[in-house]
Design an enzyme around this catalytic site. Sequence first.
Site, PDB file in Angstrom:
ATOM      1  N   HIS A 211      -8.379  -2.607  -8.401  1.00  0.00           N
ATOM      2  CA  HIS A 211      -9.039  -1.396  -7.901  1.00  0.00           C
ATOM      3  C   HIS A 211     -10.495  -1.292  -8.347  1.00  0.00           C
ATOM      4  CE1 HIS A 211      -4.763  -0.332  -7.125  1.00  0.00           C
ATOM      5  NE2 HIS A 211      -5.334   0.014  -5.977  1.00  0.00           N
TER       6      HIS A 211
ATOM      7  N   ASP B 152      -1.636   5.312  -2.909  1.00  0.00           N
ATOM      8  CA  ASP B 152      -1.292   5.412  -4.329  1.00  0.00           C
ATOM      9  C   ASP B 152      -2.362   6.147  -5.130  1.00  0.00           C
ATOM     10  OD1 ASP B 152      -3.318   3.524  -4.454  1.00  0.00           O
ATOM     11  OD2 ASP B 152      -1.936   1.842  -4.611  1.00  0.00           O
TER      12      ASP B 152
ATOM     13  N   ASP C 280      -3.647   8.005   4.941  1.00  0.00           N
ATOM     14  CA  ASP C 280      -2.518   7.095   4.761  1.00  0.00           C
ATOM     15  C   ASP C 280      -1.389   7.581   5.657  1.00  0.00           C
ATOM     16  OD1 ASP C 280      -1.454   5.016   2.268  1.00  0.00           O
ATOM     17  OD2 ASP C 280       0.023   5.960   3.574  1.00  0.00           O
TER      18      ASP C 280
ATOM     19  N   ALA D  10      -4.147   5.316  10.979  1.00  0.00           N
ATOM     20  CA  ALA D  10      -5.566   5.098  10.690  1.00  0.00           C
ATOM     21  C   ALA D  10      -6.385   4.773  11.937  1.00  0.00           C
ATOM     22  CB  ALA D  10      -5.707   3.972   9.669  1.00  0.00           C
TER      23      ALA D  10
ATOM     24  N   ASP E 216      -8.110  -0.330   2.666  1.00  0.00           N
ATOM     25  CA  ASP E 216      -7.112  -0.952   1.791  1.00  0.00           C
ATOM     26  C   ASP E 216      -5.756  -0.963   2.492  1.00  0.00           C
ATOM     27  OD1 ASP E 216      -5.997  -2.095  -0.421  1.00  0.00           O
ATOM     28  OD2 ASP E 216      -5.962  -0.283  -1.641  1.00  0.00           O
TER      29      ASP E 216
END
Lengths: 552, 527
Positions: free
Chosen positions: B291, B315, B335, B370, B387
């Site tokens: 990350h 996350d 997400d 998305a 991501d």
Amino acid sequence: MPSSRRHFLQRAALGGAGLLLAPLAGLHSCAPGSSRSHISGSLHGANRATGHLLRDPASLPAPTRTEAVEVLIVGGGVAGLTARRELARLGLRPEQVLLVELDEQPGGNSRAGRNAVSAYPWGAHYLPVPDPRNHELLAFLAEAGILTGTDAASGLPIYNEYYLCHDPEERLFIKGHWQNGLVPELGVPPAEKAQLARFFALIDELRQTVGTDGRDAFRIPVDESSCDEQFRHLDEQPFAAWLDAQGFTGSHLRWYLDYSCRDDYGAPAAQVSAWAGLHYFAARKGRAHNANGADVLTWPAGNGFLVEQLRAQAPSPIRPNTVAFALHATPTGLAADCYNVATRQTVRVAARQVIMATPSFITERLLASLPAAAYRPLPVHRAPWVVVNLTVEGLPQGPGQPLSWDNVLFGTDSVGYVDAGHQSLSLTDAGPRVVTWYRPLSAPNPEAARRQAYQTSYDDWVRQALAELETAHHGLTAQVLRADVWVWGHGMVAPTPGFVWGPARAAAARPWQNQLFFAHTDLSGISIFEEGFHQGQRAARQVLAARSTGLA
Amino acid sequence: MDKVPVRRVKRPALGASTAAAVAPTDYRSTLLLGSVFVIATCGLIYELIAGTLASYLLGDSVLQFSTIIGAYLFAMGIGSWLSRYLGGSLLRWFIQLEILVGLVGGFSAPLLFLVFEHVSSFRLILYALVGLTGVLVGLEIPLLMRILEGRFEFKDLVSRVFTFDYIGALLASLVFPLVLVPQLGLIRTSLLCGALNVVVAGIALYRFPETRPFRRSMGGALVASLLALAVAFGFAERLQAYTEGLAFQDQVIYTKTTPYQRLVLTKNQRELRLFLNGNLQFSSADEYRYHEALVHPVMQALPQARRVLVLGGGDGLAVRELLKYPQLQHIDLVDLDAGMTQLFQHNQMLLELNHRSLLNPKVRVINADAYQWVRQDSSRYDCIIVDFPDPGNYSIGKLYSAAFYRALEQRLAPGGWAVVQSTSPYVARRSFWCVAHTLEAAGFTALPYHCYVPSFGEWGFVLAGRNRHWRPDAGPLPPGLRYVTPATIRAMRFFPPDMSEVPTEINQLNNQALVRYFEEDWGPYVH
Ligand SMILES: Cc1cc2nc3c(=O)[nH]c(=O)nc-3n(C[C@H](O)[C@H](O)[C@H](O)COP(=O)(O)OP(=O)(O)OC[C@H]3O[C@@H](n4cnc5c(N)ncnc54)[C@H](O)[C@@H]3O)c2cc1C
């Protein structure tokens, strides 16, 4: 797993739509007690009832008033809508043109439906990436935002990526497995593979071949193909006989070629001419910067999307639910009696010029009271089709390539199904979707096939479709939320031997006295969007030429 | 006859003359010899199944395989030794034995899969089952040899039985990896072999007149066993699906099946791991590397950034890194899976890991697809962090297409930069460079880099901007980073020859080149 709230709502909406549509199309249900008893939906028939009014024009009311326009277009299929668009481009004002269409919406064989889950095609569902020399078609596509630019280096068109068919495009269910592509590969013996390779090598060569007149041997539109005898004589024999003579006898190759002919012409290789059979492959000369020649353009609504674009690109009125049932000669031109099925009234539309954008059997009836010279008969072999739109909760998959846009089952007499959700950009494959299953009712005698098709019940159609699809999607029946059926009694023209290059086709397209013009894919002998577009454009230009010579 | 050597121990080849000296055989003897072949094949397959399963479920394949094989062979030795105690109707014993082997061996794989998650002492059950199967299989050949004893000369008997035994073993060792596992999977293979054993029992039962007195009673047991195996075979798919998520090394502390994926959280003394559909998403031990590498190279170059968009990353770990830049005013996180973002907004352990990032008032969590969201949204962002999961299927492949990147470009503010996680440039070299080339084809300047994350291996990212004005030391990095420094960033930009650029196609919606590369690149690693 409990279906999510969204799915539940969609489901509820589907049922509701069914109820709403019920009085219009009639809500049918499958046989109680069968495994299909939970399935219901509509049964349409290319507006059989309205179309059959034409059989008995005497029963229709006499006109109550008369309207006048410059140009009347009868029929709102691709050809009619293109003519309407072209007339506007050529400078006719909106009030000078009127289009009448018997259905409640335009589109003809390219029309689409929609329910809570998705839009879906009722007939035509794709346009192959076009030959870049087809400038007129490219201009239309550019105006519609389908063609987005030209690559500076190659000069090739760039297509909107959202409309180019996403990968994976095609798959074939063969020997219990989904293979990539429609040309059989899995378990095909080497000798047959060699034949397949030889056939495609020959096609590649024919695609390049140019006649002594400088025209391509095979080209879309057909009228731009070479007139050389060496190619035209291919039109005199059945494709199947020609294949036999060339030693193309392998069962897999022959299934594939039969499939291709049934897919585009509604008739197997034995019923179409060798010229047409080869044209299907050798006239595909699409090129693009961001796609290859085998790629296609497609939308959830199929070619209903193109119909909508055609409609939107011209301002003149379209009158739906309106059947033209008789044409008369008047001192100033022609008049058409048009019956409105909604108001049950007849209007006489006087026009200086009329474009008949209707199939030949209808054109013939409408012109019955004009002088014989006005219409040159064009007998057309026309296979009926049945199309079943299945709205399913999910599609149980077999082994091999995942769900693709076009999904064909080897050895069946349908031509498979397309997935209306294929162009979706959603991350999830799960959830309800609509798939459109097509079956041409190819028979040597289309009249008998048509009669039988009209007698087949809703339950029978659904049963037949599911019986076939269950072989590849075990457990599908239980997942069906709704099944809507359309029986195209008159389907599309089949290019039987002698049709494309015979005298009747050319004669039937000739205008009469600068008043009557003809535009329909019947006049091409090959029913595809490009031909409909070409016919509409040709007729509109003839109309304009006739006006400017002042002879009209 | 009771001293039968343990099978599959190397022995001198049997003389050709012995094998050629064919004694007159009746068809029942032939049947029995044929069953040697079947028994041998199935016996070895059970052993292979146990070995494979142990290395799947417990890891460390060399150790697991050799201990399983050792235990199995030893158990077979015990079986052979025990065979001396069997007396009376040997054929009856043999039929019972085959049914039993069929049931125990046949159900071994489904059973092991099922109990894996639920018992603490999985190893005990595994070895008990291996031992039991081994003992039963060890009984088979000695018993058969005693049945055939009177029908052949001793040298013929030994020659034939072992010939079939070894051929069966050869067949098993070939069909198991080449045909059975790829076509049927472990569970079905196990059940199929079980059924074969029961069929052997059936043939013996109905072809030998001596069995008449007990045909009825045993016939019932036989049919019932066959039925049980067949039913299990039919449900194998469900079973597989049920057990798929269970193959984890550590203690499973949380599982959840959302409409989109299966989340599994595991824990040991050292780390917390998240798996999505069985694929490792992160390990708390080294996720900081991933990350930090994802967020800081792009963010340090944008000291003026105010608005950031994160696509994927439910996350909250990328957001945690972003929140280290106090100048940021707004972060949108898109997400698909509300199950995922909720987990990371509520689970105490995970909140500690992501520093409650998804609860921060600057952060807006949007559960949406998305692609559609990017096309419909109209705002602009100074920085976009992409991501997504690896492009392992056609739906996700669309999120790596040139069309998607062009849509993304519309969301980027002037001077803004995006960064895209783009799989491993070491394992999936073509996939990685395909992402970089696709970004270039969409009009971006693409700056690839990579870092090493122990639990993933070499991992790659691509920076994408409209200009080349990016520097590895443009602005200050937040304090407290454990991995990223200006020097690290410079090093990450360097690609050694085994990961350096290779020519690739552009990933388009109508060719999905990336999904194909990805399948081919990762194929050798995942099966
Ligand atoms: C099942 C099926 C699938 C197909 N799939 C494809 C495909 O994928 N791609 C492709 O390119 N082509 C496909 N086609 C071919 C399709 O026929 C052409 O693409 C095109 O739609 C034909 O247009 P048209 O204008 O020539 O004819 P039509 O569609 O026949 O249009 C004639 C119109 O005239 C109207 N009409 C008729 N009589 C009257 C009257 N008396 N008064 C007023 N209006 C009247 C009709 O309602 C209709 O709207 C398919 C055809 C079928 C049947």
